[in-house]
Write an enzyme that holds these catalytic residues in place. Structure first.
Site, PDB file in Angstrom:
ATOM      1  N   CYS A  88       0.798  -1.233   0.000  1.00 30.74           N
ATOM      2  CA  CYS A  88       0.000   0.000   0.000  1.00 30.74           C
ATOM      3  C   CYS A  88       0.824   1.274   0.000  1.00 30.74           C
ATOM      4  O   CYS A  88       0.258   2.369  -0.045  1.00 30.74           O
ATOM      5  CB  CYS A  88      -0.947  -0.006   1.195  1.00 30.74           C
ATOM      6  SG  CYS A  88      -0.110   0.264   2.775  1.00 30.74           S
ATOM      7  N   CYS A 137      -2.436  -1.659   5.791  1.00 33.95           N
ATOM      8  CA  CYS A 137      -3.131  -2.671   4.972  1.00 33.95           C
ATOM      9  C   CYS A 137      -3.101  -4.054   5.622  1.00 33.95           C
ATOM     10  O   CYS A 137      -3.715  -4.984   5.106  1.00 33.95           O
ATOM     11  CB  CYS A 137      -2.547  -2.727   3.562  1.00 33.95           C
ATOM     12  SG  CYS A 137      -0.936  -3.502   3.460  1.00 33.95           S
ATOM     13  N   CYS A 157      13.113  -8.338  11.617  1.00 29.69           N
ATOM     14  CA  CYS A 157      13.615  -9.171  10.528  1.00 29.69           C
ATOM     15  C   CYS A 157      12.553  -9.137   9.422  1.00 29.69           C
ATOM     16  O   CYS A 157      11.495  -9.751   9.561  1.00 29.69           O
ATOM     17  CB  CYS A 157      13.828 -10.586  11.063  1.00 29.69           C
ATOM     18  SG  CYS A 157      14.516 -11.713   9.851  1.00 29.69           S
TER      19      CYS A 157
HETATM   20 ZN   LIG Z   1       0.635  -1.796   3.677  1.00 29.42          ZN
END
Ligand SMILES: [Zn+2]
Length: 168
Positions: A88, A137, A157
């Site tokens: 996004c 998102c 990570c």
């Molecule tokens: Zn996102």
């Protein structure tokens, strides 16, 4: 008196255990519909994500897959800039907190700001890990471990395929 107390205590801890097991089962049952169910601001249907993302991005962001270590060019990215969610475009990490972890995955000791990412518990390997995802998102980014450098001691990570880099 003591017997009554002990049995009340054990009933309470049993109830606590049942509660924990039930919420774990709920989490596990939610599976890939999680992001939609939680109503992330930029959440989309699985079909819409399939159209938008490459198959490698989809496998990591939407199915919580893990890329092969050393497979992402972002692992070696040394320029100043911002790492954004590949789903996004939400800025999630800065080059300022990136460090060389030697793991083969882009690693950061902190997100770009505290609201950029969210976390959840992940039991995929049979023990609890802290999963980290895009706050906008819900896309899965990677995991957070507690063996990172100062000042936070955290190691985020992150799968390189889950991010795009924007040089400053
Ligand atoms: Zn996102």
């Amino acid at each position: 008196m003591n017997d009554t107390l002990n049995s009340a205590q054990s009933r309470r801890s049993l109830l606590g255990w049942i509660g924990a097991t039930a919420s774990f089962a709920t989490l596990a049952a939610c599976g890939s519909g999680r992001a939609e169910a939680k109503g992330f601001p930029k959440g989309m249907s699985e079909n819409a994500w399939r159209k938008k993302l490459t198959s490698a991005e989809f496998r990591v962001l939407r199915e919580e897959g893990t890329e092969r270590p050393y497979s992402s060019q972002l692992n070696d990215e040394k320029r100043t800039g911002t790492f954004v969610c590949a789903g996004c475009g939400n800025p999630v990490y800065s080059s300022k907190t990136k460090f060389e972890s030697g793991t083969g995955w882009p690693s950061f000791y902190a997100p770009i700001n505290s609201g950029a990412v969210g976390t959840s518990r992940d039991f995929k390997l049979g023990y609890p890990r802290t999963e980290v995802h895009c706050a906008d998102c819900g896309g899965h980014l990677g995991h957070i471990f507690s063996d990172g450098p100062k000042p936070t001691g955290k190691r985020h990570c992150i799968n390189g395929v889950a991010m795009d880099f924007r040089a400053a």
